[in-house]
Design a protein around this motif. Structure first.
Motif, short mmCIF file in Angstrom:
data_model
loop_
_atom_site.label_atom_id
_atom_site.label_comp_id
_atom_site.label_asym_id
_atom_site.label_seq_id
_atom_site.Cartn_x
_atom_site.Cartn_y
_atom_site.Cartn_z
N ALA A 35 -34.09 -2.67 9.29
CA ALA A 35 -33.23 -3.22 8.05
C ALA A 35 -33.99 -4.61 7.80
O ALA A 35 -33.96 -5.03 6.46
N LEU A 36 -34.20 -5.49 8.74
CA LEU A 36 -34.80 -6.76 8.26
C LEU A 36 -35.77 -6.80 7.63
O LEU A 36 -36.30 -7.63 6.79
N ARG A 37 -36.76 -5.85 7.73
CA ARG A 37 -38.10 -5.57 7.25
C ARG A 37 -37.87 -5.73 5.74
O ARG A 37 -38.82 -5.92 4.87
N SER A 38 -36.84 -4.77 5.52
CA SER A 38 -36.63 -4.44 3.96
C SER A 38 -35.59 -5.18 3.11
O SER A 38 -35.59 -5.02 1.95
N THR A 39 -34.95 -5.77 3.84
CA THR A 39 -33.77 -6.57 3.22
C THR A 39 -33.44 -7.94 3.77
O THR A 39 -33.51 -8.17 4.87
N PRO A 40 -33.42 -8.88 2.74
CA PRO A 40 -33.18 -10.33 3.29
C PRO A 40 -31.57 -10.45 3.96
O PRO A 40 -30.80 -9.85 3.38
N VAL A 41 -31.56 -11.20 5.12
CA VAL A 41 -30.45 -11.31 5.68
C VAL A 41 -30.24 -12.63 5.99
O VAL A 41 -31.13 -13.25 6.51
N ASP A 42 -29.18 -13.18 6.15
CA ASP A 42 -28.56 -14.56 6.23
C ASP A 42 -28.13 -14.42 7.83
O ASP A 42 -28.64 -15.54 8.57
N VAL A 43 -26.96 -13.82 8.26
CA VAL A 43 -26.57 -13.93 9.54
C VAL A 43 -26.61 -12.58 10.21
O VAL A 43 -26.61 -11.57 9.60
N ILE A 44 -27.03 -12.58 11.35
CA ILE A 44 -27.18 -11.20 12.23
C ILE A 44 -25.97 -11.34 13.47
O ILE A 44 -26.07 -12.51 14.14
N VAL A 45 -25.38 -10.36 13.37
CA VAL A 45 -24.40 -10.19 14.64
C VAL A 45 -24.80 -9.18 15.55
O VAL A 45 -24.90 -7.78 14.81
N SER A 46 -25.00 -9.15 16.64
CA SER A 46 -25.71 -8.09 17.55
C SER A 46 -24.88 -7.97 18.64
O SER A 46 -24.86 -8.77 19.49
N ASP A 47 -24.62 -6.69 19.11
CA ASP A 47 -24.04 -6.40 20.43
C ASP A 47 -25.29 -6.58 21.61
O ASP A 47 -26.51 -6.51 21.50
N GLN A 48 -24.97 -7.30 22.81
CA GLN A 48 -26.04 -7.09 23.73
C GLN A 48 -26.43 -6.02 24.62
O GLN A 48 -27.58 -5.76 24.69
N LEU A 49 -25.43 -5.10 24.96
CA LEU A 49 -25.64 -3.89 25.53
C LEU A 49 -26.01 -2.54 24.72
O LEU A 49 -25.12 -2.26 24.19
N MET A 50 -27.25 -2.31 24.42
CA MET A 50 -27.82 -1.39 23.57
C MET A 50 -29.11 -0.48 24.44
O MET A 50 -29.62 -0.97 25.14
N PRO A 51 -29.13 0.96 24.03
CA PRO A 51 -30.12 1.44 24.94
C PRO A 51 -31.47 1.29 24.64
O PRO A 51 -32.17 1.13 25.84
N ASP A 52 -31.83 1.08 23.59
CA ASP A 52 -33.29 0.96 23.49
C ASP A 52 -34.17 -0.43 23.69
O ASP A 52 -34.93 -0.82 24.13
N MET A 53 -33.19 -1.41 23.41
CA MET A 53 -33.31 -2.95 23.65
C MET A 53 -32.10 -3.75 23.69
O MET A 53 -31.16 -3.34 22.99
N SER A 54 -32.26 -4.77 24.42
CA SER A 54 -30.88 -5.60 24.61
C SER A 54 -30.61 -6.33 23.47
O SER A 54 -31.68 -6.56 22.52
N GLY A 55 -29.54 -6.94 23.04
CA GLY A 55 -29.25 -7.70 21.90
C GLY A 55 -30.13 -8.93 21.98
O GLY A 55 -30.67 -9.61 21.06
N VAL A 56 -30.28 -9.49 23.22
CA VAL A 56 -31.02 -10.88 23.30
C VAL A 56 -32.51 -10.55 22.98
O VAL A 56 -33.02 -11.42 22.19
N GLU A 57 -32.96 -9.39 23.42
CA GLU A 57 -34.61 -8.90 22.94
C GLU A 57 -34.74 -8.94 21.52
O GLU A 57 -35.51 -9.49 20.89
#
Length: 264
Positions: A35-57
């Protein structure tokens, strides 16, 4: 917003629905990067615990590729060590805990947008300052080049005047000699320099009439080796005279070379 749980994304959209934001959602870090590659974004809110990669990564990669985004991570207290490290690295702007307080979420996201606006202004001003500095450096370099050319031209002009066979004497408004070529020094001072001397001390007495407020155009001077014509010219504008120029010529010089009355 990035979270692998759709109910969390839906809850977040409900919290922010009245704030006027355009909200994009992704179910994983990979989807978020796409989504970031296709659309300009100002603020990102991400969960930490996700299956494919962590929010920190995910946010580290977002920082690397889109450093101007403001990045927030949502997590419980169990992952504080990895999150603290990411905050220290600058990958994360703020850490918010789950479950969240709705008012606190709204306030922190609004603050993130304000931070983004200030950062954008700072970057814009920095670019403008850098552009202005480059333009100033260019102007200074051009000015320096012109000064060097002027200095070279002035030096050449002085050399030409020094080499002329006709005696030339420049006198400032205080009646001090500021220029005398070799021919003038030879004629009046046996080759000694005249610059710095006052006209009354180094010029023949009959020449001083040429330094009055309303001098004649020339006078005939009886030198030891014969008659000479001493021409006079006022330098500068009539309202702001910058001194006098005296030119010594043979008496038989062409009459047309003398300035007409009123020209100097």
């Amino acid at each position: 917003m990035v979270d692998d749980e759709e109910n969390v994304l839906s809850a977040m959209r409900r919290v922010l629905r009245r704030e006027g934001y355009r909200i994009l959602s992704a179910g994983s870090g990979g989807e978020g990067l796409a989504a970031l590659r296709s659309t300009p974004v100002d603020v990102i809110v991400s969960d930490q615990l996700m299956p494919d990669m962590s929010g920190v990564e995910f946010l580290r990669q977002a920082k690397e590729n889109w450093p101007e985004t403001v990045r927030i991570v949502l997590s419980g207290y169990t992952e504080l060590q990895s999150i603290t490290q990411a905050i220290n690295e600058g990958a994360i702007y703020k850490f918010l805990t789950k479950p969240w307080d709705d008012d606190l979420i709204r306030a922190n996201i609004a603050e993130a947008f304000r931070y983004k606006a200030l950062a954008d202004d700072h970057r814009r001003l920095t670019r403008e300052l850098a552009t202005a500095n480059r333009e100033l450096q260019g102007l200074l370099a051009e000015k320096q080049h012109r000064l060097e050319l002027d200095e070279a031209s002035l030096e050449i002009a002085r050399e030409v005047l020094y080499c002329l066979p006709l005696p030339l004497i420049g006198i400032d408004p205080d009646q001090q000699v500021v220029f005398a070529n070799t021919a003038a020094s030879t004629l009046l001072a046996d080759g000694l320099p005249l610059c710095g001397e006052y006209a009354a001390e180094c010029l023949p007495g009959e020449w001083l009439v040429l330094l009055r407020d309303d001098p004649p155009d020339y006078l005939v001077w009886q030198a030891g080796d014969g008659a000479r014509r001493v021409l006079h010219r006022t330098l500068g504008e009539p309202s702001r005279p910058r001194g006098r120029l005296l030119v010594v010529m043979p008496a038989e010089a062409d009459e047309a070379m003398r300035p007409k009355r009123g020209q100097g």
